[in-house]
Design a protein around this motif. Structure first.
Motif, PDB file in Angstrom:
ATOM      1  N   LEU A 174       0.826  -1.208   0.000  1.00 11.15           N
ATOM      2  CA  LEU A 174       0.000   0.000   0.000  1.00 11.15           C
ATOM      3  C   LEU A 174       0.858   1.256   0.000  1.00 11.15           C
ATOM      4  CD1 LEU A 174      -2.841   1.249   0.133  1.00 11.15           C
ATOM      5  CD2 LEU A 174      -2.659   1.154   2.632  1.00 11.15           C
ATOM      6  N   TYR A 175       1.854   1.305   0.890  1.00 12.61           N
ATOM      7  CA  TYR A 175       2.723   2.474   0.968  1.00 12.61           C
ATOM      8  C   TYR A 175       3.642   2.587  -0.246  1.00 12.61           C
ATOM      9  CZ  TYR A 175       1.459   2.561   5.952  1.00 12.61           C
ATOM     10  OH  TYR A 175       0.786   2.597   7.147  1.00 12.61           O
ATOM     11  N   ASP A 176       4.058   1.433  -0.801  1.00 10.68           N
ATOM     12  CA  ASP A 176       5.052   1.468  -1.869  1.00 10.68           C
ATOM     13  C   ASP A 176       4.442   1.705  -3.245  1.00 10.68           C
ATOM     14  OD1 ASP A 176       8.034   1.031  -2.244  1.00 10.68           O
ATOM     15  OD2 ASP A 176       7.211  -0.267  -3.800  1.00 10.68           O
ATOM     16  N   THR A 177       3.368   0.975  -3.579  1.00 12.15           N
ATOM     17  CA  THR A 177       2.771   1.113  -4.903  1.00 12.15           C
ATOM     18  C   THR A 177       1.319   1.579  -4.861  1.00 12.15           C
ATOM     19  OG1 THR A 177       2.144  -1.232  -4.967  1.00 12.15           O
ATOM     20  CG2 THR A 177       4.302  -0.653  -5.848  1.00 12.15           C
ATOM     21  N   GLY A 178       0.621   1.294  -3.759  1.00 10.07           N
ATOM     22  CA  GLY A 178      -0.762   1.745  -3.641  1.00 10.07           C
ATOM     23  C   GLY A 178      -0.893   3.254  -3.702  1.00 10.07           C
ATOM     24  N   VAL A 179       0.103   3.952  -3.164  1.00  9.59           N
ATOM     25  CA  VAL A 179       0.081   5.413  -3.184  1.00  9.59           C
ATOM     26  C   VAL A 179      -0.039   5.937  -4.613  1.00  9.59           C
ATOM     27  CG1 VAL A 179       2.620   5.536  -3.184  1.00  9.59           C
ATOM     28  CG2 VAL A 179       1.296   7.487  -2.397  1.00  9.59           C
ATOM     29  N   TYR A 180       0.565   5.234  -5.577  1.00  5.67           N
ATOM     30  CA  TYR A 180       0.519   5.687  -6.970  1.00  5.67           C
ATOM     31  C   TYR A 180      -0.874   5.537  -7.576  1.00  5.67           C
ATOM     32  CZ  TYR A 180       5.617   6.041  -7.167  1.00  5.67           C
ATOM     33  OH  TYR A 180       6.931   6.401  -6.953  1.00  5.67           O
ATOM     34  N   VAL A 181      -1.516   4.399  -7.348  1.00  5.75           N
ATOM     35  CA  VAL A 181      -2.846   4.210  -7.949  1.00  5.75           C
ATOM     36  C   VAL A 181      -3.885   5.108  -7.283  1.00  5.75           C
ATOM     37  CG1 VAL A 181      -2.386   1.892  -8.818  1.00  5.75           C
ATOM     38  CG2 VAL A 181      -3.288   2.149  -6.505  1.00  5.75           C
ATOM     39  N   ILE A 182      -3.727   5.327  -5.975  1.00  2.00           N
ATOM     40  CA  ILE A 182      -4.660   6.210  -5.267  1.00  2.00           C
ATOM     41  C   ILE A 182      -4.524   7.639  -5.783  1.00  2.00           C
ATOM     42  CG2 ILE A 182      -5.216   7.257  -3.035  1.00  2.00           C
ATOM     43  CD1 ILE A 182      -4.245   4.544  -1.784  1.00  2.00           C
ATOM     44  N   GLU A 183      -3.295   8.126  -5.877  1.00  2.00           N
ATOM     45  CA  GLU A 183      -3.099   9.519  -6.277  1.00  2.00           C
ATOM     46  C   GLU A 183      -3.240   9.728  -7.783  1.00  2.00           C
ATOM     47  OE1 GLU A 183      -0.496  12.108  -4.235  1.00  2.00           O
ATOM     48  OE2 GLU A 183      -0.249  10.752  -2.530  1.00  2.00           O
ATOM     49  N   PHE A 184      -3.116   8.666  -8.571  1.00  2.00           N
ATOM     50  CA  PHE A 184      -3.481   8.756  -9.981  1.00  2.00           C
ATOM     51  C   PHE A 184      -4.976   9.045 -10.076  1.00  2.00           C
ATOM     52  CE2 PHE A 184      -5.346   6.752 -13.747  1.00  2.00           C
ATOM     53  CZ  PHE A 184      -4.589   7.310 -14.773  1.00  2.00           C
ATOM     54  N   ASN A 306      -5.213  13.488   1.911  1.00  2.00           N
ATOM     55  CA  ASN A 306      -6.328  12.592   1.613  1.00  2.00           C
ATOM     56  C   ASN A 306      -5.852  11.175   1.333  1.00  2.00           C
ATOM     57  OD1 ASN A 306      -8.290  14.578   1.916  1.00  2.00           O
ATOM     58  ND2 ASN A 306      -8.237  15.165  -0.235  1.00  2.00           N
ATOM     59  N   CYS A 307      -4.712  11.047   0.693  1.00  2.00           N
ATOM     60  CA  CYS A 307      -4.143   9.725   0.446  1.00  2.00           C
ATOM     61  C   CYS A 307      -3.760   9.061   1.759  1.00  2.00           C
ATOM     62  CB  CYS A 307      -2.928   9.829  -0.480  1.00  2.00           C
ATOM     63  SG  CYS A 307      -2.210   8.228  -0.924  1.00  2.00           S
ATOM     64  N   ALA A 308      -3.169   9.823   2.665  1.00  2.00           N
ATOM     65  CA  ALA A 308      -2.817   9.284   3.983  1.00  2.00           C
ATOM     66  C   ALA A 308      -4.061   8.851   4.744  1.00  2.00           C
ATOM     67  CB  ALA A 308      -2.027  10.320   4.780  1.00  2.00           C
ATOM     68  N   ASP A 309      -5.165   9.559   4.540  1.00  2.00           N
ATOM     69  CA  ASP A 309      -6.431   9.177   5.158  1.00  2.00           C
ATOM     70  C   ASP A 309      -6.912   7.829   4.609  1.00  2.00           C
ATOM     71  OD1 ASP A 309      -8.760   9.680   6.817  1.00  2.00           O
ATOM     72  OD2 ASP A 309      -9.836  10.079   4.954  1.00  2.00           O
ATOM     73  N   VAL A 310      -6.709   7.600   3.313  1.00  2.00           N
ATOM     74  CA  VAL A 310      -7.041   6.302   2.716  1.00  2.00           C
ATOM     75  C   VAL A 310      -6.183   5.210   3.351  1.00  2.00           C
ATOM     76  CG1 VAL A 310      -7.017   4.925   0.587  1.00  2.00           C
ATOM     77  CG2 VAL A 310      -7.827   7.300   0.530  1.00  2.00           C
ATOM     78  N   PHE A 311      -4.892   5.501   3.567  1.00  2.00           N
ATOM     79  CA  PHE A 311      -4.023   4.539   4.264  1.00  2.00           C
ATOM     80  C   PHE A 311      -4.640   4.137   5.603  1.00  2.00           C
ATOM     81  CE2 PHE A 311       0.117   6.521   2.347  1.00  2.00           C
ATOM     82  CZ  PHE A 311      -0.144   5.909   1.135  1.00  2.00           C
ATOM     83  N   ASP A 312      -5.020   5.135   6.383  1.00  2.00           N
ATOM     84  CA  ASP A 312      -5.568   4.870   7.716  1.00  2.00           C
ATOM     85  C   ASP A 312      -6.791   3.961   7.644  1.00  2.00           C
ATOM     86  OD1 ASP A 312      -3.631   6.480   8.843  1.00  2.00           O
ATOM     87  OD2 ASP A 312      -4.971   8.174   9.225  1.00  2.00           O
ATOM     88  N   LYS A 313      -7.687   4.273   6.726  1.00  2.00           N
ATOM     89  CA  LYS A 313      -8.923   3.501   6.619  1.00  2.00           C
ATOM     90  C   LYS A 313      -8.653   2.054   6.213  1.00  2.00           C
ATOM     91  CE  LYS A 313     -11.798   7.528   5.655  1.00  2.00           C
ATOM     92  NZ  LYS A 313     -12.459   8.362   4.636  1.00  2.00           N
ATOM     93  N   LEU A 314      -7.752   1.861   5.259  1.00  2.00           N
ATOM     94  CA  LEU A 314      -7.458   0.508   4.798  1.00  2.00           C
ATOM     95  C   LEU A 314      -6.694  -0.286   5.848  1.00  2.00           C
ATOM     96  CD1 LEU A 314      -6.551   1.280   1.091  1.00  2.00           C
ATOM     97  CD2 LEU A 314      -8.583   0.091   1.906  1.00  2.00           C
ATOM     98  N   MET A 315      -5.710   0.334   6.483  1.00  2.00           N
ATOM     99  CA  MET A 315      -4.945  -0.369   7.507  1.00  2.00           C
ATOM    100  C   MET A 315      -5.847  -0.795   8.668  1.00  2.00           C
ATOM    101  SD  MET A 315      -1.855  -0.899   6.658  1.00  2.00           S
ATOM    102  CE  MET A 315      -0.501  -0.348   5.620  1.00  2.00           C
ATOM    103  N   ASN A 316      -6.799   0.054   9.003  1.00  2.00           N
ATOM    104  CA  ASN A 316      -7.746  -0.326  10.055  1.00  2.00           C
ATOM    105  C   ASN A 316      -8.620  -1.485   9.618  1.00  2.00           C
ATOM    106  OD1 ASN A 316      -7.654   1.323  12.558  1.00  2.00           O
ATOM    107  ND2 ASN A 316      -7.749   3.032  11.124  1.00  2.00           N
TER     108      ASN A 316
END
Length: 324
Positions: A174-184, A306-316
């Motif tokens: 998520l942190y390594d490659t998910g950030v790219y698809v989310i922010e795309f 907002n991307c970091a917020d997506v991280f939080d939601k998914l990690m939870n």
């Protein structure tokens, strides 16, 4: 004037960045810092940096350095970026800027309080092919966007000590490659997701190694995204609208995108022949710095938060927050 860069963290991505930086006429690599002196000396020699530091804070305190590029593993981003901002140094930080919303918002607030330029190094948004795809969307060429499909997955050898799988280094797909698809997705749509859900498989070390992510937006658009470190997957992204579709080929490092109508007829094609996409990010950041801007219009800080917020939601949802 030449904008003088310092680089903290001298791994593979820093080498790509330094190579691109050395092709930019109005920028120069002034200093590098690493805990490994031998690595720093080799890096300095290869990319012609004039100064070497064993201490990150010494580089940050160097008055000749205008900009600090932070290329450390994710777990160090918050502390180093905070030190840079507290010392008035403009920062270009590798993605993700922060691994949770709280840290992202604190860094953004500090940037604004101290009036210091801060940008997450989401270089893919600076690519001409991304900009062309966004232009087609914004001008209504495909009507209303209904779906975005983007994937960034590769197959890495499992090594519990490697940054990709090591929870102490904030590993995980998520942190390594998910950030790219989310922010795309958020970059194309120009809005934050209203709902986020996903499934992940968990590596032996407790970090996610493959994930699928679904998002919905106020505009009515949906997103189907994938990220992973255990299998190769096609990286072409699709943007589907009521009046047509866009294909962004190899979206992560895209040089080509195409626009099709509802009858699958090719309407328009765009191709960029630049060999090093990092140059677009550096040029963009340099313009921001020269104009005294505090954030990017292409990679706004709100999108980073907002991307970091997506991280939080998914990690939870995945129950692995406590492992990071």
């Amino acid at each position: 004037m030449n904008i003088k860069y310092g680089i903290i963290g001298l791994g593979g991505i820093a080498q790509v960045f330094a190579g691109a930086l050395n092709t930019i006429p109005d920028a120069e690599l002034t200093a590098v810092a690493s805990g490994n002196r031998e690595r720093a000396e080799a890096f300095s020699k290869k990319f012609e940096a004039s100064k070497i530091y064993d201490s990150y804070i010494d580089l940050i305190h160097d008055k000749e350095v205008d900009v600090v590029y932070v290329a450390l593993t994710h777990n160090f981003h918050y502390d180093i970026v905070k030190m840079c901002l507290e010392n008035g140094k403009a920062v270009l930080c590798e993605k993700p800027l922060a691994i949770n919303k709280k840290d992202a918002e604190e860094l953004i607030a500090l940037s604004r309080k101290n009036k210091v330029l801060l940008m997450e190094a989401m270089w893919t948004r600076c690519l001409p092919s991304f900009q062309k795809a966004k232009e087609w969307v914004d001008s209504g060429k495909i009507g209303d966007v209904r779906l975005i499909d983007a994937k960034f997955c590769f197959n890495a050898p499992y090594d519990p000590k490697h940054r990709l799988f090591n929870p102490r280094l904030a590993g995980g797909s998520l942190y390594d490659t998910g950030v790219y698809v989310i922010e795309f997705t958020t970059g194309i749509l120009g809005e934050k997701p209203e709902t986020v859900s996903g499934f992940a498989t968990i590596a032996e070390t407790g970090v996610d190694d493959f994930a699928v992510i679904n998002m919905s937006f106020k505009s009515g658009a949906l997103a189907m995204l994938s990220c992973g470190t255990r299998a190769h997957v096609n990286k072409d992204a699709g943007i589907y609208g009521t009046n047509g579709r866009i294909v962004v080929y190899e979206f992560f490092s895209s040089k080509k995108c195409e626009l099709y109508d509802n009858n699958n007829n090719l309407v328009e094609s765009f191709e960029d022949y630049c060999q090093d996409g990092f140059v677009y990010q550096i040029r963009h950041f340099n313009k921001l710095f020269e104009k005294g801007k505090l954030e990017s219009d292409i990679i706004p800080l709100e999108d980073t938060a907002n991307c970091a917020d997506v991280f939080d939601k998914l990690m939870n949802q995945w129950g692995i927050v406590g492992n990071i």
